[in-house]
Write an enzyme that holds these catalytic residues in place. Sequence first.
Site, PDB file in Angstrom:
ATOM      1  N   HIS A 119       0.690  -0.797   0.335  1.00 19.33           N
ATOM      2  CA  HIS A 119       0.142  -0.344   0.062  1.00 19.33           C
ATOM      3  C   HIS A 119       1.013   1.206   0.353  1.00 19.33           C
ATOM      4  O   HIS A 119       0.942   1.959  -1.118  1.00 19.33           O
ATOM      5  CB  HIS A 119      -0.715  -0.098   0.781  1.00 19.33           C
ATOM      6  CG  HIS A 119      -1.484   0.847   1.936  1.00 19.33           C
ATOM      7  ND1 HIS A 119      -3.105   1.330   1.150  1.00 19.33           N
ATOM      8  CD2 HIS A 119      -1.546   2.625   2.170  1.00 19.33           C
ATOM      9  CE1 HIS A 119      -3.441   2.783   1.170  1.00 19.33           C
ATOM     10  NE2 HIS A 119      -2.346   3.336   2.484  1.00 19.33           N
ATOM     11  N   GLU A 120       1.773   1.516   0.769  1.00 22.56           N
ATOM     12  CA  GLU A 120       2.603   2.482   0.917  1.00 22.56           C
ATOM     13  C   GLU A 120       3.218   2.618  -0.626  1.00 22.56           C
ATOM     14  O   GLU A 120       3.838   3.750  -0.850  1.00 22.56           O
ATOM     15  CB  GLU A 120       3.152   2.629   2.095  1.00 22.56           C
ATOM     16  CG  GLU A 120       2.626   2.124   3.273  1.00 22.56           C
ATOM     17  CD  GLU A 120       2.030   3.413   4.109  1.00 22.56           C
ATOM     18  OE1 GLU A 120       2.139   4.566   3.301  1.00 22.56           O
ATOM     19  OE2 GLU A 120       1.185   3.046   4.584  1.00 22.56           O
TER      20      GLU A 120
ATOM     21  N   HIS B 273       1.814   4.334  -2.591  1.00 20.65           N
ATOM     22  CA  HIS B 273       1.875   6.269  -2.856  1.00 20.65           C
ATOM     23  C   HIS B 273       2.412   6.364  -3.483  1.00 20.65           C
ATOM     24  O   HIS B 273       2.174   7.630  -4.391  1.00 20.65           O
ATOM     25  CB  HIS B 273       1.128   5.710  -1.608  1.00 20.65           C
ATOM     26  CG  HIS B 273       0.211   6.088  -0.763  1.00 20.65           C
ATOM     27  ND1 HIS B 273      -1.109   6.941  -1.101  1.00 20.65           N
ATOM     28  CD2 HIS B 273       0.240   5.735   0.408  1.00 20.65           C
ATOM     29  CE1 HIS B 273      -1.739   6.595  -0.483  1.00 20.65           C
ATOM     30  NE2 HIS B 273      -0.663   6.075   1.002  1.00 20.65           N
TER      31      HIS B 273
ATOM     32  N   GLU C  79      -6.433   7.252  -0.680  1.00 17.43           N
ATOM     33  CA  GLU C  79      -5.826   5.673   0.428  1.00 17.43           C
ATOM     34  C   GLU C  79      -7.153   4.733  -0.603  1.00 17.43           C
ATOM     35  O   GLU C  79      -6.043   3.281  -0.471  1.00 17.43           O
ATOM     36  CB  GLU C  79      -6.219   6.177   1.477  1.00 17.43           C
ATOM     37  CG  GLU C  79      -5.595   7.307   2.505  1.00 17.43           C
ATOM     38  CD  GLU C  79      -4.152   6.854   3.028  1.00 17.43           C
ATOM     39  OE1 GLU C  79      -3.861   5.325   2.367  1.00 17.43           O
ATOM     40  OE2 GLU C  79      -3.883   7.848   2.724  1.00 17.43           O
TER      41      GLU C  79
ATOM     42  N   ASP D 260      -4.916   1.202  -1.815  1.00 12.86           N
ATOM     43  CA  ASP D 260      -5.146   0.014  -0.969  1.00 12.86           C
ATOM     44  C   ASP D 260      -5.454  -1.188  -3.216  1.00 12.86           C
ATOM     45  O   ASP D 260      -4.856  -1.695  -2.499  1.00 12.86           O
ATOM     46  CB  ASP D 260      -6.359   0.152  -0.884  1.00 12.86           C
ATOM     47  CG  ASP D 260      -7.036   0.601   0.516  1.00 12.86           C
ATOM     48  OD1 ASP D 260      -5.209   0.447   1.468  1.00 12.86           O
ATOM     49  OD2 ASP D 260      -7.711   1.584   1.243  1.00 12.86           O
TER      50      ASP D 260
END
Length: 271
Positions: free
Chosen positions: A131-132, A135, A193, A197
């Site tokens: 997930h990070e 980003h 976000e 995901d």
Amino acid sequence: MQRTLPSRLRTPLAIGLIGATLAACSTSPLGRNQLAFFSDEELQQMGQQSFAQYQQELPEVGGATYDYVQCVADAITDEVPADAGIATWEVKVFKDDSANAFALPGGYIGVNSGLLDVTENQDQLAAVIGHEVAHVLSDHANERVSTQAATQTGLSILQSAAGLQGATGEQLMGLLGAGAQYGVILPFSRKQESEADKLGLDLMAEAGFNPNASIELWQNMAAQSQGQPPEWLSTHPSNEARMQGLRERMNEAMPLYEQARANGQRPDCRR
């Protein structure tokens, strides 16, 4: 008497803001329009500075804990496309009880030790790191700071154009600022976000981690949370909204996972 900005100045300011906004438009991996005022070099510098500050403020954790996190992070980042422009990723584990992690432009990953109390296995940790990293690949940092910059610029122009001066003007600008915060900045952040995901789910699946673990992760998060603000006042979707979005993406992620396993990608990162 209310003072207004002369029309000969209002129009160029408005046109300039619109022109700068249009010129800075880009598209996310999922096809969403984004603002992107800053260059890759500027974003990488921001990432480097932020990571260095984090290192100054928190002690690092090494040993077997670090090796475990590094193993998961390596498997995820091996799936990052070459055109992302990040040849190597620096990974650190920080001694902090909060269940958090982050990735920064330029190739920096930080994991707080508290996250390891919530993630029960390598697959759940991979869901967070994926997930990070998503980003970063989605240029969300650029979008966030660009949106904030555009919002501040727009409010400043509005204040000048409308002649909002004195206590009354400050009060009105405060209300407009709150409207911009809850109407522009936070919704963008929730979209980011949700996007991370979905893309993170694909990334962990391509690395050979079980995507179903992402649902288990957010069940753990929900069990440990001490209540959440209303979703419209939060920079993150609610736990239920996140799990629903992940379930909807699972039909695309599971074939990626099965293909990765068939190709021999079977991470074995042990705590």
